[in-house]
Design a protein around this motif. Sequence first.
Motif, short mmCIF file in Angstrom:
data_model
loop_
_atom_site.label_atom_id
_atom_site.label_comp_id
_atom_site.label_asym_id
_atom_site.label_seq_id
_atom_site.Cartn_x
_atom_site.Cartn_y
_atom_site.Cartn_z
N GLY A 166 0.83 -1.19 0.00
CA GLY A 166 0.00 0.00 0.00
C GLY A 166 0.86 1.24 0.00
N ARG A 167 0.27 2.39 0.38
CA ARG A 167 1.04 3.63 0.42
C ARG A 167 0.43 4.58 1.45
N TRP A 168 1.20 5.62 1.78
CA TRP A 168 0.77 6.62 2.74
C TRP A 168 0.24 7.86 2.02
N THR A 169 -0.76 8.50 2.66
CA THR A 169 -1.26 9.78 2.19
C THR A 169 -1.66 10.59 3.41
N VAL A 170 -1.64 11.89 3.29
CA VAL A 170 -1.97 12.75 4.43
C VAL A 170 -3.48 12.86 4.55
N ASP A 210 -2.37 13.71 9.58
CA ASP A 210 -1.54 12.55 9.84
C ASP A 210 -1.44 11.67 8.60
N ASN A 211 -0.38 10.87 8.56
CA ASN A 211 -0.21 9.97 7.44
C ASN A 211 -1.14 8.76 7.61
N CYS A 212 -1.94 8.52 6.60
CA CYS A 212 -2.96 7.48 6.62
C CYS A 212 -2.58 6.38 5.64
N TRP A 213 -2.76 5.13 6.05
CA TRP A 213 -2.40 3.99 5.21
C TRP A 213 -3.53 3.68 4.24
N ILE A 214 -3.19 3.58 2.94
CA ILE A 214 -4.13 3.21 1.89
C ILE A 214 -3.70 1.84 1.38
N PRO A 215 -4.40 0.78 1.74
CA PRO A 215 -3.94 -0.57 1.39
C PRO A 215 -4.16 -0.89 -0.07
N ASP A 216 -3.35 -1.79 -0.58
CA ASP A 216 -3.49 -2.31 -1.93
C ASP A 216 -3.65 -3.83 -1.87
N GLU A 217 -4.30 -4.30 -0.82
CA GLU A 217 -4.62 -5.71 -0.64
C GLU A 217 -6.01 -5.78 -0.01
N TYR A 249 1.76 8.58 18.05
CA TYR A 249 1.84 10.04 18.06
C TYR A 249 1.13 10.59 16.82
N GLY A 250 0.26 11.59 17.04
CA GLY A 250 -0.47 12.19 15.93
C GLY A 250 -1.05 13.53 16.31
N TYR A 251 -1.67 14.18 15.32
CA TYR A 251 -2.24 15.50 15.54
C TYR A 251 -3.67 15.45 16.09
N ARG A 252 -4.27 14.25 16.13
CA ARG A 252 -5.62 14.08 16.67
C ARG A 252 -5.63 12.89 17.62
N HIS A 253 -6.59 12.92 18.53
CA HIS A 253 -6.72 11.81 19.47
C HIS A 253 -7.58 10.73 18.81
N TRP A 254 -6.94 9.80 18.12
CA TRP A 254 -7.66 8.78 17.37
C TRP A 254 -8.21 7.70 18.27
N ARG A 314 17.24 7.83 13.42
CA ARG A 314 16.66 8.60 14.51
C ARG A 314 15.14 8.52 14.46
N PRO A 315 14.51 8.44 15.63
CA PRO A 315 13.04 8.39 15.63
C PRO A 315 12.43 9.77 15.51
N THR A 316 11.17 9.82 15.11
CA THR A 316 10.41 11.07 15.03
C THR A 316 8.95 10.76 15.28
N THR A 317 8.23 11.74 15.79
CA THR A 317 6.80 11.54 16.08
C THR A 317 5.97 11.52 14.82
N VAL A 318 6.21 12.46 13.90
CA VAL A 318 5.45 12.55 12.65
C VAL A 318 6.41 12.89 11.52
N ILE A 319 5.92 12.75 10.30
CA ILE A 319 6.69 13.16 9.12
C ILE A 319 6.36 14.62 8.84
#
Length: 827
Positions: free
Chosen positions: A270-274, A278-285, A354-359, A417-422
């Motif tokens: 799959g791939r990521w999209t904003v 936040d980056n959201c996963w779009i599956p290809d399966e 970690y994200g910009y909203r409380h999911w 190095r780690p990071t909370t978001v892209i």
Amino acid sequence: MNYPLRFMHLILLAALGMVFTCTLGAAAESDDEILIGRIAHIEGKLLRYIEEDKDWVNTVKDSPFGLDDTLYSGDDAKAEMIMPNKTWLRVGENTQIQLIHLNFDATTVDVAAGLARLYNKGEDAVIKVTTPFGYVVAPAGTVFDLYVGDESLEVIAIRGNVDFVHENSKTKYEVSEGSSSLIADGKETAQGNGMVDSAWDDWNDKREVLWTKRLRNQSASMDLLPEPIRDQSYILEENGQWERVHYEGAYRDMWRPTRIDPGWRPFTAGRWTVYYGDNCWIPDESFGYVTHHYGSWVYVESYHNWYWMPPVARFVDSAPGISMSFAWFPGRVGWLHRGSSIGWVPLAPDEEYYGYRHWGRRTVVISNTTVVNINIGRYRYIDEAVIIDRDYFYRGRRYTPHIQQNIGRDVIINNYRPTTVINNTIINNINIDKRRYTYNDAEVSRKPHTTVINRINDNHKAKQDFGPGNRERIQKELTHIQAKAEPSPRVEIHKPQLSSRLVGNDDIAKPFNALQQERKLIKPKERERLISKEKDQRLDPKGKGESGQTRRRNDQEDKGRSVNTEDGPKQMLGENQPKTSLQDRERRRRPDDQTRQDESGDTNNRNKDLQQRLKSPREKQTQGQESLSPPLSKRQGQEEERQRQENGLKKPQEQLPLSPKLEQGKQQEQLQQQQQIPAPRGDKERRQRNLGETGEARDLNTLEDKPRLKSPRELSNKEDNRAGRKDDKLRQQENTEVVNQQKLQQQEANKQLQEQELKQQQKEVQGRQQQEIQQRQQQEEQGRQQQEMQQRQQKEEQGRQQKEIQQRQQKEEQGRQQQEIQQRQQK
């Protein structure tokens, strides 16, 4: 000098602790669940409006559909959206739809133009659909079509009854299943013919057939999934298997994919999209949506396999580290980077997201100023990290061809190095890269006109004015609106016609009227919605109701018609009797020769036969005790008529059936009379012989015309005939009285039976109403209990977090104090 510095240091730490505590508190006080729908099926092109970029992109199957999302379908396009509160939406071509509110008890969407069918498959939810001409409110268990054109709309109730509120008159109308539809424009309302578009109805029927096959069998997946995502159980059954896996000291039910490539890992196909920042996963399966947005992936070393752990309906405090409560996540991964490479690690159930909203639970909401220290070595599955070049991050449909191989755990820990978001720090110029909002590499050649965006902005303003769109608010608003029985039959409104809003890039800002877009009927081929039993069962699998034309057709055929029940044939009673008689319907069912025989004069007997077939067992038993024998045959009637003529009797005006005993007595008396009365020919011969003996030559005819003396035997016979006629009259009168009494008794029995059946029906209706009230009260009580438990859990979680922060601060303070003491001792 050291004491002032120490005091300032303590103040700074306290301030940072308060900021961090407030951040976590805001996350904890937020809603536990942000509901997100799913685009389950797409045919053709479906465009999504990107609010942040003020532009349109092509969306794909298994992408999210959440609050404020706006979709526009292209020419010959169709799509299906499924919400977690059991409301389903299907749209046709050139349709603009926007999600305004989404709660567990309510779904509010705006259909600005086009064709849509909405299903409310929940038990407590309500659907509200706004349009430029008014809005529709649909309770639980309803299905309806909505045809929204440029100048008018039409509402058709497919199952159940819905309410339509006209925007101009502020009047409420009820649109009923199986009756006429409602057409409205900006000024008035009118009655429609209730017909649906044939192609649109067929397509929806095919989708229902498909879903019926998918959900026909109760699989193991349905029992292991929370209610909002059980409709996805068929995907898990087709692509994997459930296994009892020993994990974290206990055996647990987990799902393992089997139809995958060798070396498969989560978050690769799959791939990521904003999405919402936040980056959201779009599956290809096929199984990628439910397994990558709910629950967690775990790697079990003893089995050397990845397993998906489903979410639980409620979080269990006794096992906080090994389960995830039900919530939708964009993609539970931890991020890492190095130079031009970007990577991500699937998070274990007890690791923070970690994200910009409380999911959902275990989400840490961050801002641009939040500073979080992450130990990359603490990620449980760091050695299973997926690393690619950042140039492929927002490109293509899946990352499997671009994954960097042979990168070990030690290399990742020592060099990444780690990071909370892209963000812009990880990828240069990410804020101006439009590819971050795309779902594939396809370009959009024709986009919706500016008028579509104007409607989107108007909805944002209306949403702020209306407030929360829950069920209670919608129903309360509906009760304050004046209701009207039906639109005026004298008003005529043109059927909805629609022009496509897709134009070239150069025509987006031009006046829409100047573009001269072709306008077409939304329903080019109309037809009545005649639903078979199988089709009606798919619309109403639990049997709670019938569908429109089917119920209306069945009601017309069942009134006055017998049906087979457990107790035997039973007569259907109704207020409105059908125009055609029972005899006419029975005649149409019989062959032609029998029909001709009935029409020739045997109608009364046939009517009695029909009435006998329509009686219930109780009526048959009553009638059997006091019934009369069937009338004589035609030959017997002719014989009786001949005997009356010979005996000089008049033909009665009305022939009533006699009882068996009276009929036998009458036949015996008639035989006796025939034996006693001499034949006319015998009298002639005897008179001729007597005349011959006396020598008188006379004409026999002349002799018979003259009066003669009756013999004593003849007088006796004549008196007997008169007495017999009197007895016949008395018997007929007695038979008439008996028949009348029997008719009255039969009518009284029928009346009592009808009253008993009506009372029974009323009791059943009252019982159902009481059951519904009890079920509603139980559901409300369960909802209150769940809310109280959730609030209690939130408070406990806040308390635990605050204790952890205080303990952490105390440990840090103790460490600093010890360091200062050591430094002081060293000095």
